[in-house]
Design a protein around this motif. Structure first.
Motif, PDB file in Angstrom:
ATOM      1  N   THR A 289       0.828  -1.201   0.000  1.00 35.45           N
ATOM      2  CA  THR A 289       0.000   0.000   0.000  1.00 35.45           C
ATOM      3  C   THR A 289       0.870   1.263   0.000  1.00 35.45           C
ATOM      4  O   THR A 289       1.929   1.295   0.635  1.00 35.45           O
ATOM      5  CB  THR A 289      -0.968   0.004   1.207  1.00 35.45           C
ATOM      6  OG1 THR A 289      -1.429   1.322   1.416  1.00 35.45           O
ATOM      7  CG2 THR A 289      -0.283  -0.462   2.469  1.00 35.45           C
TER       8      THR A 289
ATOM      9  N   ILE B  83      -1.851   6.098   3.277  1.00 37.19           N
ATOM     10  CA  ILE B  83      -2.573   7.353   3.471  1.00 37.19           C
ATOM     11  C   ILE B  83      -1.874   8.057   4.614  1.00 37.19           C
ATOM     12  O   ILE B  83      -1.698   7.472   5.680  1.00 37.19           O
ATOM     13  CB  ILE B  83      -4.055   7.092   3.853  1.00 37.19           C
ATOM     14  CG1 ILE B  83      -4.765   6.268   2.768  1.00 37.19           C
ATOM     15  CG2 ILE B  83      -4.791   8.402   4.112  1.00 37.19           C
ATOM     16  CD1 ILE B  83      -4.906   6.968   1.450  1.00 37.19           C
TER      17      ILE B  83
ATOM     18  N   ASP C  22     -11.854  -6.432  -3.363  1.00 36.74           N
ATOM     19  CA  ASP C  22     -11.088  -7.061  -2.281  1.00 36.74           C
ATOM     20  C   ASP C  22     -10.371  -8.335  -2.707  1.00 36.74           C
ATOM     21  O   ASP C  22      -9.484  -8.805  -2.001  1.00 36.74           O
ATOM     22  CB  ASP C  22     -12.026  -7.382  -1.107  1.00 36.74           C
ATOM     23  CG  ASP C  22     -12.358  -6.127  -0.328  1.00 36.74           C
ATOM     24  OD1 ASP C  22     -11.877  -5.045  -0.717  1.00 36.74           O
ATOM     25  OD2 ASP C  22     -13.087  -6.222   0.668  1.00 36.74           O
TER      26      ASP C  22
ATOM     27  N   LYS D  16     -13.558  -8.040   5.617  1.00 35.48           N
ATOM     28  CA  LYS D  16     -12.229  -8.301   6.173  1.00 35.48           C
ATOM     29  C   LYS D  16     -11.456  -6.996   6.203  1.00 35.48           C
ATOM     30  O   LYS D  16     -11.868  -6.014   5.593  1.00 35.48           O
ATOM     31  CB  LYS D  16     -11.497  -9.332   5.311  1.00 35.48           C
ATOM     32  CG  LYS D  16     -11.184  -8.845   3.903  1.00 35.48           C
ATOM     33  CD  LYS D  16     -10.458  -9.900   3.104  1.00 35.48           C
ATOM     34  CE  LYS D  16     -10.170  -9.416   1.696  1.00 35.48           C
ATOM     35  NZ  LYS D  16      -9.582 -10.434   0.848  1.00 35.48           N
TER      36      LYS D  16
ATOM     37  N   ARG E 123      -8.620  -4.646   5.113  1.00 34.50           N
ATOM     38  CA  ARG E 123      -7.535  -4.266   4.213  1.00 34.50           C
ATOM     39  C   ARG E 123      -6.918  -3.020   4.839  1.00 34.50           C
ATOM     40  O   ARG E 123      -7.539  -2.401   5.693  1.00 34.50           O
ATOM     41  CB  ARG E 123      -8.080  -3.959   2.808  1.00 34.50           C
ATOM     42  CG  ARG E 123      -8.739  -5.146   2.104  1.00 34.50           C
ATOM     43  CD  ARG E 123      -7.783  -6.281   1.802  1.00 34.50           C
ATOM     44  NE  ARG E 123      -6.726  -5.938   0.864  1.00 34.50           N
ATOM     45  CZ  ARG E 123      -6.763  -6.214  -0.440  1.00 34.50           C
ATOM     46  NH1 ARG E 123      -7.798  -6.833  -0.969  1.00 34.50           N
ATOM     47  NH2 ARG E 123      -5.753  -5.881  -1.225  1.00 34.50           N
ATOM     48  N   PRO E 124      -5.704  -2.628   4.410  1.00 38.02           N
ATOM     49  CA  PRO E 124      -5.058  -1.479   5.066  1.00 38.02           C
ATOM     50  C   PRO E 124      -5.963  -0.250   5.149  1.00 38.02           C
ATOM     51  O   PRO E 124      -6.645   0.087   4.177  1.00 38.02           O
ATOM     52  CB  PRO E 124      -3.857  -1.211   4.163  1.00 38.02           C
ATOM     53  CG  PRO E 124      -3.544  -2.541   3.573  1.00 38.02           C
ATOM     54  CD  PRO E 124      -4.856  -3.229   3.391  1.00 38.02           C
ATOM     55  N   PHE E 125      -5.967   0.371   6.318  1.00 39.46           N
ATOM     56  CA  PHE E 125      -6.690   1.622   6.600  1.00 39.46           C
ATOM     57  C   PHE E 125      -8.204   1.450   6.657  1.00 39.46           C
ATOM     58  O   PHE E 125      -8.942   2.422   6.718  1.00 39.46           O
ATOM     59  CB  PHE E 125      -6.343   2.715   5.571  1.00 39.46           C
ATOM     60  CG  PHE E 125      -4.876   2.984   5.472  1.00 39.46           C
ATOM     61  CD1 PHE E 125      -4.210   3.612   6.513  1.00 39.46           C
ATOM     62  CD2 PHE E 125      -4.160   2.588   4.363  1.00 39.46           C
ATOM     63  CE1 PHE E 125      -2.853   3.846   6.434  1.00 39.46           C
ATOM     64  CE2 PHE E 125      -2.793   2.815   4.281  1.00 39.46           C
ATOM     65  CZ  PHE E 125      -2.137   3.451   5.322  1.00 39.46           C
ATOM     66  N   ARG E 126      -8.689   0.220   6.604  1.00 40.06           N
ATOM     67  CA  ARG E 126     -10.146   0.046   6.640  1.00 40.06           C
ATOM     68  C   ARG E 126     -10.661   0.305   8.050  1.00 40.06           C
ATOM     69  O   ARG E 126     -10.008   0.020   9.037  1.00 40.06           O
ATOM     70  CB  ARG E 126     -10.510  -1.362   6.173  1.00 40.06           C
ATOM     71  CG  ARG E 126     -11.989  -1.530   5.946  1.00 40.06           C
ATOM     72  CD  ARG E 126     -12.289  -2.744   5.121  1.00 40.06           C
ATOM     73  NE  ARG E 126     -12.017  -2.521   3.699  1.00 40.06           N
ATOM     74  CZ  ARG E 126     -12.203  -3.430   2.766  1.00 40.06           C
ATOM     75  NH1 ARG E 126     -12.648  -4.620   3.082  1.00 40.06           N
ATOM     76  NH2 ARG E 126     -11.940  -3.159   1.510  1.00 40.06           N
TER      77      ARG E 126
END
Lengths: 216, 190
Positions: free
Chosen positions: A78, A81, A124, B25, B27-30
């Motif tokens: 990633t 952010i 996803d 599920k 995921r990053p920053f969710r």
């Protein structure tokens, strides 16, 4: 006994059977095209955000490098952010009374997250890795477009699989020199094919189109 | 008829696409509905030390030998380090310090308190560890960059700052003879 239908309806019925074929094919075509349209993919649609952050101002106007905020893009799946602290690096002093930035200050004061709307939101079941791309000559703007000209962030591509595969099948059409990866205004040269083929060899890029490359 | 039924059934399944796209599920920053702060990314548990976090090398992680700033580098200073330092300096430092370290970057031009130029006597005399510490903990109006720049990159930046300081303070006698004439004409580009 006279016929119920006029003789010409024979032709008409044949025509309608033939026409139905076109109708079905046409309906399928319309479905496919609607699925590709920005109405479904959200391509080019600027999203609303809690703070109207402008990449145009920060990247285009101020010349700040992508990696100043998206610090993990070279080492992680990633891009990252940025935490509110990164905003406050400058905005503790600049525009520090602006009402537009109140959500940022509130987030910093209360240690709460700003709830940004994810713009480039892959499904996803796709496992995209930023570091694998930016370290092999795939530029930010190849996928994200001219971010330095976006007052509000919008998807620059459909993000559909056919779009990914364009490059996965023919990477030489898109790769650029490693030094230009973070250059938002990079334009491919006229001899992109030749340059691309050379870079593909140099960076050891393989055309990866197996399902498990992206789906796990 | 059976085939038609299957086909119709498949059409009904088209609507199921969304669930696969947005799976329940992290995921990053969710966002999380489980944790109180609504973050799925969890902070490190207090009082624990992860692998690689022991920071035993005092010079590498604090820029000090003992309790005073060291003027030596914990990593070999070579061309690769300087190039890395140049790249990282341009990303993280040049917005305020400017490309040459004169303290005239874009953010300063927009109203941030100007930092000192790297080319004043006070800063030329500072040991390398001093700059490492400023990056790690901030200095004056400058915020800390500990979260944005990994330790080894901070040292690369320090090495590049040293190179910048050298570049702006070269006695004319040290410039190769053929380029000296160029300099005196004033046509050389930086």
């Amino acid at each position: 006994m006279s016929q119920t239908f006029h003789h010409s309806t024979n032709t008409l019925s044949k025509l309608s059977i033939f026409g139905a074929l076109f109708l079905v094919v046409g309906a399928l075509w319309v479905t496919v095209e609607v699925n590709r349209s920005p109405y479904v993919t959200q391509e080019g649609v600027a999203r609303e955000q809690p703070v109207p952050f402008s990449h145009q101002h920060h990247v285009g106007g101020m010349g700040i490098d992508c990696r100043y905020c998206h610090t993990s893009v070279e080492v992680s799946a990633t891009a990252g952010i940025p935490p509110t602290k990164t905003c406050m690096n400058c905005h503790s002093q600049i525009w520090s009374n602006s009402p537009m930035l109140e959500p940022v200050r509130a987030s910093f004061r209360n240690d709460t997250s700003i709830e940004w709307t994810k713009v480039n939101d892959l499904p996803d079941f796709v496992y995209f890795d930023h570091s694998a791309h930016v370290n092999r000559g795939v530029g930010c703007s190849t996928c994200h477009g001219r971010v330095d000209r976006m007052p509000l962030m919008a998807q620059a591509a459909s993000l559909q699989m056919e779009w990914c595969l364009q490059c996965h099948r023919q990477p030489e059409r898109y790769v650029r020199p490693q030094a230009a990866v973070f250059d938002a205004a990079y334009e491919p040269p006229a001899d992109q094919r030749a340059l691309g083929s050379r870079l593909v060899k140099e960076y050891g890029i393989h055309t990866r189109t197996s399902c498990s490359t992206c789906h796990r | 008829m059976k085939r038609l039924c299957v086909l119709c059934g498949m059409f009904l399944l088209i609507a199921c696409r969304r669930d696969m796209q947005d799976q329940p599920k992290y995921r990053p920053f969710r966002k999380s509905t489980f944790f109180g702060d609504e973050r799925s990314a969890r902070p490190q548990v207090a009082g624990t030390v992860g692998r690689g976090q022991l920071h035993e090398d005092n010079l590498l992680f604090s820029g000090k030998s003992g309790t005073v700033f060291a003027d030596t580098f914990p990593v070999p200073v070579d061309e690769a380090l300087l190039r890395r330092g140049q790249e990282r300096y341009r990303i993280y430092c040049s917005p305020c310090h400017g490309l040459l370290g004169r303290g005239d970057g874009m953010v300063v031009r927009r109203g941030y308190r100007p930092p000192s130029s790297f080319h004043v006597e006070r800063l030329r005399a500072q040991p390398a560890g001093y700059f490492f510490d400023a990056i790690s903990h901030g200095f004056g109006a400058m915020p800390d960059y500990a979260a944005q720049i990994p330790v080894r990159d901070r040292w690369a930046i320090v090495a590049y700052v040293r190179a910048l300081q050298l570049s702006q303070n070269v006695p004319l006698a040290d410039v190769p003879a053929d380029e000296r004439a160029e300099l005196e004409k004033g046509t050389a580009t930086p």
